[in-house]
Design an enzyme around this catalytic site. Structure first.
Site, PDB file in Angstrom:
ATOM      1  N   GLY A   1     -56.605  13.819 113.985  1.00  0.00           N
ATOM      2  CA  GLY A   1     -56.600  14.002 112.526  1.00  0.00           C
ATOM      3  C   GLY A   1     -56.131  12.731 111.831  1.00  0.00           C
ATOM      4  O   GLY A   1     -56.719  12.280 110.843  1.00  0.00           O
ATOM      5  N   LYS A   2     -55.056  12.139 112.370  1.00  0.00           N
ATOM      6  CA  LYS A   2     -54.531  10.908 111.777  1.00  0.00           C
ATOM      7  C   LYS A   2     -55.505   9.758 111.968  1.00  0.00           C
ATOM      8  O   LYS A   2     -55.700   8.951 111.060  1.00  0.00           O
ATOM      9  CB  LYS A   2     -53.231  10.525 112.483  1.00  0.00           C
ATOM     10  CG  LYS A   2     -52.049  11.337 112.112  1.00  0.00           C
ATOM     11  CD  LYS A   2     -50.860  10.690 112.784  1.00  0.00           C
ATOM     12  CE  LYS A   2     -49.621  11.497 112.672  1.00  0.00           C
ATOM     13  NZ  LYS A   2     -48.528  10.885 113.430  1.00  0.00           N
TER      14      LYS A   2
ATOM     15  N   ASP B   1     -45.761   7.457 111.584  1.00  0.00           N
ATOM     16  CA  ASP B   1     -44.950   8.608 111.973  1.00  0.00           C
ATOM     17  C   ASP B   1     -44.795   9.432 110.717  1.00  0.00           C
ATOM     18  O   ASP B   1     -44.447   8.907 109.654  1.00  0.00           O
ATOM     19  CB  ASP B   1     -43.591   8.220 112.533  1.00  0.00           C
ATOM     20  CG  ASP B   1     -42.975   9.427 113.227  1.00  0.00           C
ATOM     21  OD1 ASP B   1     -43.506   9.862 114.268  1.00  0.00           O
ATOM     22  OD2 ASP B   1     -41.978   9.980 112.714  1.00  0.00           O
ATOM     23  N   SER B   2     -45.099  10.701 110.832  1.00  0.00           N
ATOM     24  CA  SER B   2     -45.127  11.499 109.615  1.00  0.00           C
ATOM     25  C   SER B   2     -44.650  12.912 109.888  1.00  0.00           C
ATOM     26  O   SER B   2     -44.490  13.317 111.044  1.00  0.00           O
ATOM     27  CB  SER B   2     -46.551  11.511 109.052  1.00  0.00           C
ATOM     28  OG  SER B   2     -47.491  11.735 110.068  1.00  0.00           O
TER      29      SER B   2
ATOM     30  N   PHE C   1     -55.493  19.080 109.487  1.00  0.00           N
ATOM     31  CA  PHE C   1     -54.779  19.346 110.739  1.00  0.00           C
ATOM     32  C   PHE C   1     -53.335  19.702 110.403  1.00  0.00           C
ATOM     33  O   PHE C   1     -52.937  19.717 109.237  1.00  0.00           O
ATOM     34  CB  PHE C   1     -54.845  18.115 111.668  1.00  0.00           C
ATOM     35  CG  PHE C   1     -54.076  16.928 111.165  1.00  0.00           C
ATOM     36  CD1 PHE C   1     -54.618  16.104 110.188  1.00  0.00           C
ATOM     37  CD2 PHE C   1     -52.804  16.632 111.646  1.00  0.00           C
ATOM     38  CE1 PHE C   1     -53.908  15.007 109.704  1.00  0.00           C
ATOM     39  CE2 PHE C   1     -52.086  15.537 111.169  1.00  0.00           C
ATOM     40  CZ  PHE C   1     -52.647  14.726 110.201  1.00  0.00           C
TER      41      PHE C   1
ATOM     42  N   ASP D   1     -51.475  21.226 107.081  1.00  0.00           N
ATOM     43  CA  ASP D   1     -52.352  21.190 105.901  1.00  0.00           C
ATOM     44  C   ASP D   1     -52.600  22.571 105.281  1.00  0.00           C
ATOM     45  O   ASP D   1     -52.600  22.695 104.047  1.00  0.00           O
ATOM     46  CB  ASP D   1     -53.702  20.535 106.241  1.00  0.00           C
ATOM     47  CG  ASP D   1     -53.618  19.013 106.251  1.00  0.00           C
ATOM     48  OD1 ASP D   1     -52.673  18.462 105.654  1.00  0.00           O
ATOM     49  OD2 ASP D   1     -54.493  18.387 106.853  1.00  0.00           O
TER      50      ASP D   1
ATOM     51  N   LYS E   1     -58.100  15.043  99.790  1.00  0.00           N
ATOM     52  CA  LYS E   1     -56.753  14.933 100.358  1.00  0.00           C
ATOM     53  C   LYS E   1     -56.391  13.472 100.618  1.00  0.00           C
ATOM     54  O   LYS E   1     -55.289  13.024 100.286  1.00  0.00           O
ATOM     55  CB  LYS E   1     -56.678  15.721 101.669  1.00  0.00           C
ATOM     56  CG  LYS E   1     -55.295  15.620 102.312  1.00  0.00           C
ATOM     57  CD  LYS E   1     -55.240  15.949 103.785  1.00  0.00           C
ATOM     58  CE  LYS E   1     -53.931  15.485 104.378  1.00  0.00           C
ATOM     59  NZ  LYS E   1     -53.875  15.382 105.809  1.00  0.00           N
TER      60      LYS E   1
ATOM     61  N   HIS F   1     -49.470  11.490 101.579  1.00  0.00           N
ATOM     62  CA  HIS F   1     -48.383  10.590 101.977  1.00  0.00           C
ATOM     63  C   HIS F   1     -48.892   9.340 102.702  1.00  0.00           C
ATOM     64  O   HIS F   1     -48.378   8.248 102.522  1.00  0.00           O
ATOM     65  CB  HIS F   1     -47.400  11.353 102.858  1.00  0.00           C
ATOM     66  CG  HIS F   1     -48.044  12.169 103.950  1.00  0.00           C
ATOM     67  ND1 HIS F   1     -49.153  12.954 103.753  1.00  0.00           N
ATOM     68  CD2 HIS F   1     -47.771  12.303 105.272  1.00  0.00           C
ATOM     69  CE1 HIS F   1     -49.502  13.548 104.873  1.00  0.00           C
ATOM     70  NE2 HIS F   1     -48.685  13.151 105.813  1.00  0.00           N
TER      71      HIS F   1
HETATM   72  P1  IMP Z   1     -46.088  12.466 114.749  1.00  0.00           P
HETATM   73  O1  IMP Z   1     -46.017  11.524 113.574  1.00  0.00           O
HETATM   74  O2  IMP Z   1     -47.180  12.099 115.682  1.00  0.00           O
HETATM   75  O3  IMP Z   1     -44.756  12.647 115.395  1.00  0.00           O
HETATM   76  O4  IMP Z   1     -46.525  13.890 114.221  1.00  0.00           O
HETATM   77  C1  IMP Z   1     -46.519  14.232 112.918  1.00  0.00           C
HETATM   78  C2  IMP Z   1     -46.794  15.719 112.760  1.00  0.00           C
HETATM   79  O5  IMP Z   1     -46.551  16.018 111.389  1.00  0.00           O
HETATM   80  C3  IMP Z   1     -48.243  16.094 113.031  1.00  0.00           C
HETATM   81  O6  IMP Z   1     -48.449  16.525 114.326  1.00  0.00           O
HETATM   82  C4  IMP Z   1     -48.454  17.226 112.027  1.00  0.00           C
HETATM   83  O7  IMP Z   1     -47.973  18.428 112.545  1.00  0.00           O
HETATM   84  C5  IMP Z   1     -47.560  16.812 110.876  1.00  0.00           C
HETATM   85  N1  IMP Z   1     -48.334  16.034 109.893  1.00  0.00           N
HETATM   86  C6  IMP Z   1     -48.254  14.708 109.638  1.00  0.00           C
HETATM   87  N2  IMP Z   1     -49.126  14.342 108.684  1.00  0.00           N
HETATM   88  C7  IMP Z   1     -49.791  15.463 108.356  1.00  0.00           C
HETATM   89  C8  IMP Z   1     -50.846  15.720 107.438  1.00  0.00           C
HETATM   90  O8  IMP Z   1     -51.402  14.852 106.746  1.00  0.00           O
HETATM   91  N3  IMP Z   1     -51.248  16.994 107.380  1.00  0.00           N
HETATM   92  C9  IMP Z   1     -50.708  17.991 108.114  1.00  0.00           C
HETATM   93  N4  IMP Z   1     -49.749  17.811 108.992  1.00  0.00           N
HETATM   94  C10 IMP Z   1     -49.285  16.540 109.117  1.00  0.00           C
END
Ligand code: IMP
Length: 200
Positions: free
Chosen positions: A17-18, A73-74, A160, A163, A183, A188
């Site tokens: 998704g990212k 990282d989010s 993903f 969302d 979106k 962010h």
């Molecule tokens: P990481 O940054 O790979 O540790 O994971 C970030 C997690 O935050 C993701 O697996 C999602 O569950 C959630 N996340 C981050 N950005 C989004 C987004 O844009 N939409 C939905 N969930 C997000």
């Protein structure tokens, strides 16, 4: 200060998704590499902040491939859950990254905290730390945010992660109900992206 424009870049994520979203934000003139071409596992994210974890990823993937790397990282911070799941957003999905499981955990936690939560506005924000590193050297690290609230039930099949349960301020639809192009222009990651544009 890093002065050159970047012409090739690895996107340091194993999250599809990212990857899709970051690809769509990058200028077409940059040659993009993804981690799948290198068959790399993700590093252990033992930082205490989004910024620390982003840098762990961009440095790790850059060292493994010799390419300059952009990593994200989010996560989702929910005010009344003391900002959880926060940096644990991916981990709330368990070993297999099950987003349905992560969403259930959010609703279970809200039910435990306040039986009446559905009648209130549950404030939340998505946060994204984007970093660019070359080998062990940080080139930049910035943070972007989008504020909103939690939907009473999951809605929409797009996107993903969280969302389907996040409604941005001044909108009625969840990110899961919006077209990706809508979106991507407000979230962010986009807010963080605007701050690193000068490198690209
Ligand atoms: P990481 O940054 O790979 O540790 O994971 C970030 C997690 O935050 C993701 O697996 C999602 O569950 C959630 N996340 C981050 N950005 C989004 C987004 O844009 N939409 C939905 N969930 C997000």
């Amino acid at each position: 200060m890093f002065k050159q424009k970047i012409n090739k870049l690895l996107i340091g994520t194993n999250n599809r998704g990212k990857l899709r979203e970051i690809r769509s934000l990058l200028p077409k003139s940059i040659k993009i590499y993804s981690t799948s071409g290198f068959n790399l596992k993700s590093p252990v994210e033992n930082g205490k902040t989004f910024e620390e974890n982003s840098l762990i990823k961009s440095k790790y993937f850059s060292k493994k491939t010799g390419l300059m790397c952009l990593a994200d990282d989010s996560g989702l911070e929910i005010d009344i859950l003391n900002k959880n799941p926060g940096i644990y957003s991916a981990r709330w999905g368990g070993k297999y990254g099950d987003f349905g499981k992560a969403i259930k955990r959010v609703y279970n936690s809200l039910n435990k905290k306040d039986k009446n939560w559905k009648n209130k506005k549950i404030k939340a924000k998505f946060i994204c730390a984007l970093s660019i590193s070359y080998l062990n050297k940080k080139i930049t690290c910035v943070v972007g945010k989008v504020e909103g609230y939690i939907s009473n039930e999951p809605k929409g099949k797009n996107g993903f992660g969280y969302d389907p349960i996040f409604i941005p301020l001044k909108k009625r639809k969840t990110f899961g109900e919006m077209k990706p192009s809508q979106k991507y222009k407000m979230d962010h990651r986009y807010q963080a992206f605007k701050k690193i544009r000068k490198f690209l």
